[in-house]
Motif scaffolding. Structure first.
Motif, short mmCIF file in Angstrom:
data_model
loop_
_atom_site.label_atom_id
_atom_site.label_comp_id
_atom_site.label_asym_id
_atom_site.label_seq_id
_atom_site.Cartn_x
_atom_site.Cartn_y
_atom_site.Cartn_z
N ARG A 83 0.83 -1.21 0.00
CA ARG A 83 0.00 0.00 0.00
C ARG A 83 0.87 1.26 0.00
N GLN A 84 1.92 1.27 0.82
CA GLN A 84 2.79 2.43 0.90
C GLN A 84 3.58 2.64 -0.39
N ILE A 85 4.02 1.55 -1.04
CA ILE A 85 4.76 1.66 -2.30
C ILE A 85 3.87 2.26 -3.38
N LYS A 86 2.63 1.79 -3.46
CA LYS A 86 1.69 2.33 -4.46
C LYS A 86 1.43 3.81 -4.23
N LYS A 87 1.29 4.19 -2.97
CA LYS A 87 1.06 5.60 -2.63
C LYS A 87 2.28 6.45 -3.01
N TYR A 88 3.47 5.95 -2.72
CA TYR A 88 4.70 6.67 -3.04
C TYR A 88 4.87 6.82 -4.55
N LYS A 89 4.59 5.74 -5.29
CA LYS A 89 4.69 5.80 -6.75
C LYS A 89 3.70 6.80 -7.34
N SER A 90 2.47 6.81 -6.81
CA SER A 90 1.49 7.75 -7.35
C SER A 90 1.87 9.20 -7.05
N SER A 91 2.48 9.44 -5.89
CA SER A 91 2.92 10.80 -5.58
C SER A 91 4.07 11.22 -6.50
N LEU A 92 4.99 10.29 -6.80
CA LEU A 92 6.08 10.61 -7.73
C LEU A 92 5.53 10.89 -9.13
N ARG A 93 4.55 10.10 -9.55
CA ARG A 93 3.94 10.28 -10.87
C ARG A 93 3.22 11.63 -10.93
N ALA A 94 2.51 12.00 -9.86
CA ALA A 94 1.79 13.28 -9.83
C ALA A 94 2.77 14.45 -9.91
N LYS A 95 3.90 14.34 -9.21
CA LYS A 95 4.89 15.42 -9.28
C LYS A 95 5.46 15.57 -10.68
N ALA A 96 5.72 14.45 -11.33
CA ALA A 96 6.24 14.50 -12.70
C ALA A 96 5.21 15.09 -13.66
N GLU A 97 3.94 14.73 -13.49
CA GLU A 97 2.90 15.28 -14.35
C GLU A 97 2.74 16.78 -14.14
N ARG A 98 2.82 17.24 -12.90
CA ARG A 98 2.74 18.69 -12.63
C ARG A 98 3.89 19.43 -13.29
N ARG A 99 5.08 18.82 -13.20
CA ARG A 99 6.26 19.43 -13.82
C ARG A 99 6.08 19.53 -15.33
N MET A 100 5.57 18.47 -15.94
CA MET A 100 5.37 18.47 -17.39
C MET A 100 4.28 19.45 -17.82
N ARG A 101 3.21 19.57 -17.02
CA ARG A 101 2.16 20.55 -17.35
C ARG A 101 2.71 21.97 -17.31
N LYS A 102 3.57 22.24 -16.34
CA LYS A 102 4.17 23.57 -16.24
C LYS A 102 5.03 23.87 -17.47
N ILE A 103 5.83 22.91 -17.89
CA ILE A 103 6.67 23.09 -19.08
C ILE A 103 5.81 23.30 -20.31
N LYS A 104 4.75 22.52 -20.44
CA LYS A 104 3.87 22.63 -21.60
C LYS A 104 3.19 24.00 -21.62
N ARG A 105 2.76 24.48 -20.46
CA ARG A 105 2.10 25.78 -20.37
C ARG A 105 3.05 26.90 -20.80
N GLU A 106 4.32 26.79 -20.38
CA GLU A 106 5.30 27.81 -20.74
C GLU A 106 5.62 27.78 -22.22
N LYS A 107 5.57 26.61 -22.85
CA LYS A 107 5.88 26.50 -24.27
C LYS A 107 4.73 26.99 -25.15
N ARG A 108 3.51 26.98 -24.64
CA ARG A 108 2.36 27.36 -25.45
C ARG A 108 2.33 28.85 -25.81
N VAL A 109 2.91 29.68 -24.99
CA VAL A 109 2.91 31.13 -25.24
C VAL A 109 4.12 31.48 -26.11
N ALA A 110 3.84 32.11 -27.26
CA ALA A 110 4.92 32.53 -28.14
C ALA A 110 5.66 33.70 -27.50
N LYS A 111 6.98 33.78 -27.74
CA LYS A 111 7.78 34.83 -27.13
C LYS A 111 7.36 36.22 -27.61
#
Length: 134
Positions: A93-121
């Motif tokens: 149970r703890q391993i699954k919870k830890y993996k999901s938190s790592l996955r959520a952090k990576a997805e947040r990081r990728m969303r932030k990068i994608k948001r920054e790339k969408r706006v033209a300079k």
């Protein structure tokens, strides 16, 4: 994975050690990317007291050390097999919870990068508003 066993108020039993080792290796398939050679697993087995004959007096504690995280499970049961099953379920149970938190952090990081790339300079601001391009 480096597994160390520590026996308290009890003599060493190879059968129980082998059972615990197989249960821990079974957890490895749920987190292949987390388990590495330097992953340290500490298992503490024993009796909680020397004089009790009935009740949950078998004690089992397991601690998994991952990068930036330590997972720990404890069980006191009437037999080692029951305690091993309970500890395995708790660690799973703890391993699954830890993996999901790592996955959520990576997805947040990728969303932030994608948001920054969408706006033209050149279109950062136009009449005080942001202009979004797809």
């Amino acid at each position: 994975m480096n597994i160390t066993f520590r026996w308290i108020n009890l003599e060493k039993d190879e059968k129980i050690e082998e059972l615990m080792r197989t249960q821990l290796l079974g957890l490895e398939k749920f987190a292949k990317d987390l388990f590495k050679k330097e992953t340290l697993v500490q298992v503490e087995l024993g009796k909680s007291t020397r004089h009790h004959r009935k009740g949950p007096y078998f004690y089992l504690e397991c601690q998994l050390s991952f990068p930036k995280k330590i997972l720990r499970a404890v069980a006191e049961k009437e037999s080692f097999e029951e305690a091993i099953d309970e500890v395995k379920d708790e660690l799973l149970r703890q391993i699954k919870k830890y993996k999901s938190s790592l996955r959520a952090k990576a997805e947040r990081r990728m969303r932030k990068i994608k948001r920054e790339k969408r706006v033209a300079k050149e279109a950062q601001k136009k009449e005080g508003k942001r202009v979004w391009y797809e």
